[in-house]
Write a protein that holds these residues in place. Structure first.
Motif, mmCIF file in Angstrom:
data_model
loop_
_atom_site.group_PDB
_atom_site.id
_atom_site.type_symbol
_atom_site.label_atom_id
_atom_site.label_comp_id
_atom_site.label_asym_id
_atom_site.label_seq_id
_atom_site.Cartn_x
_atom_site.Cartn_y
_atom_site.Cartn_z
ATOM 1 N N SER A 62 50.078 50.763 34.107
ATOM 2 C CA SER A 62 50.565 51.425 35.332
ATOM 3 C C SER A 62 51.647 52.456 34.994
ATOM 4 O O SER A 62 51.701 53.520 35.618
ATOM 5 C CB SER A 62 51.122 50.399 36.324
ATOM 6 N N GLN A 104 48.285 50.134 42.665
ATOM 7 C CA GLN A 104 47.903 48.733 42.450
ATOM 8 C C GLN A 104 48.158 47.938 43.749
ATOM 9 O O GLN A 104 47.330 47.123 44.148
ATOM 10 C CB GLN A 104 48.746 48.190 41.287
ATOM 11 N N ASP A 187 43.986 52.070 39.889
ATOM 12 C CA ASP A 187 44.822 51.034 39.267
ATOM 13 C C ASP A 187 44.570 49.674 39.917
ATOM 14 O O ASP A 187 45.067 49.385 41.000
ATOM 15 C CB ASP A 187 46.304 51.426 39.379
ATOM 16 N N GLU A 188 43.792 48.862 39.233
ATOM 17 C CA GLU A 188 43.487 47.488 39.661
ATOM 18 C C GLU A 188 43.087 47.391 41.139
ATOM 19 O O GLU A 188 43.691 46.645 41.914
ATOM 20 C CB GLU A 188 44.661 46.558 39.342
HETATM 21 MG MG MG Z 1 49.742 47.529 36.343
#
Ligand code: MG
Ligand code: ADP
Length: 262
Positions: A62, A104, A187-188
């Motif tokens: 991240s 995220q 991101d995720e």
């Molecule tokens: Mg992360």
């Protein structure tokens, strides 16, 4: 020989031609106090490429994303996007050039309806690009079309608080796509989703990529990573330890010990 040299990376487009490089990040370093979160990472991305970015929690995925998108300023290194340096540009200016990301933890405007949530990124990026003008009606249509792509059109007038978890992830991706990006960091976007919900997001990302958007896909679900990625990059403790063909990377002993064996 490094893992990267052993594996190599081809970067061919669907047409069999080598696609041009869109992002070139060199020796990216980010420190928090005395702690080095990202340490000399090199990453180049070709137009239309699908890259999986994996690594243990806290390995800097991240932070690297934040550095490349402009949420964080790098301490060292260089970032070129379409041949121009963007390292000193704030995030909104990088977004105008075509660098987008989903967070995220989704960050919608909670007091705005879904359609208004789409209008904000559209207005501040696409409509701020030179030579682009969009009427209110065109913006509405564009926002609605995007919500439709993401299966959210029926909830266009609802608030983000009314969405299920998977719908919230879709909204986060739709908001990133509203900026009409050339490069998207996801991101995720799948954490905590069921098997079939993971497939829904996977299908959406593949659909977006088929329109020519390069995607950097950060994910722990290896099944999804292997389905999606044409190339796999592994970060461990802020350093890139592998970059290449997904199958070779995932079978590499060094990668297994540092990440997969956990
Ligand atoms: Mg992360
Ligand atoms: P990942 O996304 O791979 O899980 P992160 O990039 O979030 O990892 O974090 C990498 C490391 O940097 C972690 O040790 C994390 O605690 C630290 N870190 C991230 N952001 C900050 C920050 N704003 N201030 C201090 N430390 C941070």
């Amino acid at each position: 020989m490094s893992v990267q040299e052993q594996i190599g990376s081809e970067g061919f487009s669907a047409a069999g031609k080598i696609a041009p490089t869109i992002l070139e990040a060199r020796k990216i370093t980010k420190r928090f106090g005395g702690f080095v979160a990202v340490n000399g990472v090199e990453l180049s991305v070709r137009r239309g490429e699908r890259i999986g970015l994996i690594g243990p929690n806290g390995s800097g995925k991240s932070t690297l994303t934040n550095c490349l998108c402009g949420t964080l300023r790098i301490d060292d290194g260089a970032i070129e996007f379409e041949g121009e340096s963007i390292a000193l540009l704030p995030a909104h200016k990088r977004a105008r050039r075509g660098v987008a990301r989903s967070f995220q933890l989704p960050k919608p405007f909670h007091s705005l309806s879904l359609i208004e949530n789409m209008r904000v990124p559209l207005e501040f990026t696409v409509c701020s690009r030179k030579g682009t003008h969009m009427s209110k009606a065109e913006m509405r249509d564009r926002s609605f079309d995007l919500l439709e792509v993401f299966g959210l059109a029926s909830k266009a007038q609802r608030l983000p608080g009314d969405l299920t978890q998977v719908e919230m992830r879709k909204l986060e991706l739709a908001r990133a796509m509203a900026t009409d990006p050339k490069l998207l960091f996801s991101d995720e976007a799948m954490a905590g989703l069921s098997h079939s919900e993971v497939d829904e997001i996977l299908e959406l990302l593949l659909k977006l990529n088929s329109t020519g958007v390069s995607i950097i896909f950060i994910e722990h679900i290896i099944r999804a990573v292997m389905t999606f990625s044409e190339r796999l990059v592994v970060l461990v403790a802020g350093q890139k330890i592998a970059d290449g063909d997904p199958k070779s990377v995932i079978e590499n002993q060094h990668v297994i010990e540092a990440y997969l064996g956990q």
